[in-house]
Each structure stands twice: as C-alpha cells, then as structure tokens.
Scaffold this active site. Structure first.
Site, short mmCIF file in Angstrom:
data_model
loop_
_atom_site.label_atom_id
_atom_site.label_comp_id
_atom_site.label_asym_id
_atom_site.label_seq_id
_atom_site.Cartn_x
_atom_site.Cartn_y
_atom_site.Cartn_z
CG HIS A 140 -1.68 1.29 1.39
ND1 HIS A 140 -2.65 1.71 0.50
CD2 HIS A 140 -1.59 2.27 2.33
CE1 HIS A 140 -3.14 2.87 0.89
NE2 HIS A 140 -2.51 3.24 2.00
CD GLU A 208 -6.62 1.17 8.19
OE1 GLU A 208 -6.29 1.03 9.40
OE2 GLU A 208 -6.57 2.26 7.60
CG ASP A 240 -8.84 5.01 8.81
OD1 ASP A 240 -9.63 5.75 9.41
OD2 ASP A 240 -7.63 5.29 8.65
#
Length: 422
Positions: A140, A208, A240
């Site tokens: 990421h 997440e 998130d």
C-alpha cells in the site's frame, strides 16, 4: 500455547451452519442490546450467548469474577481484568457449549440466555479512549508513493525503520450498520486556483484491521515486543474512511485531519488473540535490520483473508478487493512497542488500526485509490454503473476470516452506507 477452547475437534450442541464465522473455536466477545439493555455476549453460530445471564445463574461461580461485570455497556471493565481472566471465561463458555455437556443445554434459563442474532442489536464493543492509525502494509505504501511521487522513491526514507502512524479521532469510531454522511471540507482541485469548500468528491474506504489493548503501562514506561501481546486483547475489522481530495490539500505539514476524523467503522465482535493463535505465520524479512527495540521472536503475523465489497443502492454487491492481514510489514507487537517506546501510556480500550492492507496483485489492493489507480481505472458494477470512488447510496462491506484444519475463525462483517452530505 495450548488453549483448551481452540481444540479443532470440538463440536457444539448449538447448531453452527457450514462456513459460519462463529464456531465453538471462536467465541468472540461483543456488546448486544436486547429490550433496550446492553450486555456482554459471545457469538456461537447464529446465536448470541448472554454472559450476564450465565453469571447471574451461577454458571461462572468459583471464577472470582466481579459482580455485574457482564452487565455493562462496553467491554472495557471485563478486558481490564486481563487476558488470563478472559481466557478462563472463554474456556468455561467453550465447556458449556460443547457437545455432550448438558449443564447449560438443559438449564431452565437456556431460553433467556441464548438469543437469535437477528433478534438483537449489536453495539460498539468498547469505549475507545485513544486511537492510533498505522501505515504498515508495504505494498500500500509503495502504491501510494508511486502515484504521488515515483516508483523509485515510493517509500519515504523512514518507512522501513519505524512503524509510521498518527493519532486519530476516537469519538467518531462507529459500529457496523451506522451510516455516515459524505464529509465536507476544503479541496484544491486546480493547482493554480484558490481552494474551494464543499462535499468530498473522492470518498474512499481503507481495508484494515485493528487491535484493542487491555491493561495499561505507567506514563514513562515502555512495552517491549515480548510483552506487547499481553496487552492485545483481540481484533476487529476496520474501515478507515478517507476523503482523498480533502486529505491532499490539508495533510502538509501535520498529516491527516478532516479527511479522516469524520468516521471509522468497525465490526462488532472482538475476536481474541487467543482464538487466532493457530493462524500465526512468519513475517517478511525486514531489511534494513530494525533497531533493537523493534526486534521480536516467534511468529507475530497472522494469516487472515480479507475482502471488501461495494453494494450500490437497490443493487447487488460486488467484491472489489481480496487481501490478507499477512501483507503487513510491521506486526502488532512492533507497532505497540513503537507506540510506547517514548513512555506513552496506553489504556484498556485503545484502538490501533493497521493501515490499509494491500497485497502484491491489483486484485488484492485495499482502497479505491489503488483499485481504480487514482480514478484512471474505473470498476464496473453489476447495475451497469462504474466506480472510481464511493458514491452516495453505496454500502461498503468488509469481511474477514482465517481457516485451518477445518476450523474457520471469522470476524462477521462491517457494513456502512454512505448518505449525502448534510
């Protein structure tokens, strides 16, 4: 570590459907509401076991549990008793639910303590005191760095030396099923023009997981990687939310603010670290070598499959990403050791997000920023529409589970619908 409740051979007298997230080897803790009252419960199949009811009927006698410990609106007081106590409770619940055990099955109060999941409401499981969001998936970080800088300098110089993180807003962490409104804020769509104000146009999810701490250290004391898991009670799925256009304008020089603090969504069941014990795996080789306080021994990473789906309003959902918690460069023990190395004190109920979890393949990316590659690769939906980012009316659904030796330990789901800006 041998934990009685983890025995893969155990079966329950409660019916557990095939591929259920909640077999007898899981027994996650949560807060449910029935007839307007919140209490501590444990999931088994499609049922919720009322621990307050068990306690009141003497089924935890001799364990030294405080009176009323399960008659609570949050799990904090129970978690604060420590992991050894939680392990004893989980083992006792497992014993009561095991095939062949008649103690609870034939108890006169069974009907009042075993509830159908579809007849109760799940609530926020903990009172979140403080919240930290990390940035610990290398793929990421590489993807985002490649988009906004260049692939040769994708990772910032500090990234492989410290678990990068920031302190977020605990008050806006919400449970699955609570809708959110599209956030508003300043954006700067054109570099040579002044900023504008309005609803976010680039709303995104972040796939997440989050861990929740129990116990505390004193201000000035640190927690080592060896001690860290004594303070990690369990985990939830964590969405998130991010307003990418607001974030781009505001994050320099102090990092995320309005782009992140409007909402973060979690799954309602806390799967204990004990239940995840069988799914430990080695982590990646960390190069360059980390500083001594970040070194660790043993398998501190976990093999947990993750997926994220988008469901447009009045349409079927589409899975847009499949990832795995194993794609973490920094593990939870390192994150907590870094959080406290300067003497920062933690408390029971604190929450720590992993950061977006992306695997090496495009199908394993954990945000729309990556999946659509900054909007250049739209995703087709079953209703014929396309998604570059999340639209009003969309519901984002995240699921996760680990599976081994015929045992599936799941997290349920976190589902959140996006409403128009107010």
């Amino acid at each position: 570590m041998e934990i009685a409740a983890n025995n893969p051979k155990l079966k329950s007298w409660v019916d557990v459907p095939a591929n259920s997230d909640f077999p007898i080897q899981n027994l996650p803790f949560g807060i449910f509401k029935k007839e307007g009252i919140k209490r501590v419960g444990v999931a088994i199949g499609n049922k919720v076991l009322d621990l307050a009811g068990l306690h009141n009927h003497g089924l935890f006698d001799g364990m030294g549990l405080p009176e009323g410990i399960f008659d609570k609106e949050f799990l904090n007081d129970f978690m604060n008793l420590g992991k050894p106590t939680a392990r004893k409770v989980r083992d006792r619940v497992s014993e009561l639910l095991q095939e062949g055990n008649e103690e609870l099955k034939n108890h006169y109060a069974l009907q009042s303590v075993l509830n159908d999941m579809d007849k109760i409401k799940m609530c926020l499981p903990v009172r979140v005191g403080d919240y930290t969001d990390f940035y610990s998936s290398e793929q990421h970080a590489f993807n985002v760095g490649s988009m906004f800088r260049d692939p040769d300098n994708a990772l910032m110089p500090n990234w492989k030396h410290i678990p990068v993180g920031y302190h977020g807003r605990a008050s806006s962490i919400i449970e699955s099923g609570v809708p959110i409104h599209r956030p508003k804020g300043q954006q700067k769509p054109n570099e040579d023009e002044p900023p504008v104000f309005g609803p976010c146009k680039l709303l995104d999810f972040e796939l997440e997981m989050a861990f929740i701490t129990c116990g505390q250290n004193q201000l000035g004391d640190s927690i080592t990687t060896e001690e860290a898991e004594d303070h990690i009670f369990g985990m939830v799925l964590f969405n998130d939310w991010s307003a990418r256009d607001i974030q781009k304008w505001e994050y320099v020089p102090l990092g995320p603010f309005l782009a992140k603090n409007f909402a973060s969504s979690i799954s309602p069941w806390i799967v204990t670290l004990d239940a995840l014990e069988p799914f430990r795996i080695p982590g990646p080789k960390q190069d360059p070598e980390v500083l001594p306080y970040l070194k660790y021994e043993g398998n501190k990473h976990f093999d947990i499959d993750l997926e994220v789906a988008i469901q447009p309003e009045e349409s079927e959902e589409k899975v847009v990403g499949n990832s795995n918690f194993k794609y973490m460069y920094w593990n939870m023990a390192q994150q907590l050791a870094h959080q406290t190395v300067n003497g920062c004190n933690i408390k029971t109920g604190d929450m720590y997000g992993s950061g977006t979890i992306s695997g090496p393949e495009p199908s394993q990316f954990g945000s729309m920023l990556e999946i659509s590659w900054k909007g250049t690769k739209p995703v087709s939906m079953p209703d014929g529409s396309e998604r570059k980012f999340i639209q009003d009316g969309d519901t984002v659904i995240m699921r996760g589970h680990a599976e081994k030796d015929g045992v599936r330990i799941g997290f349920g789901e976190v589902s959140t619908k996006v409403l128009p800006a107010k």
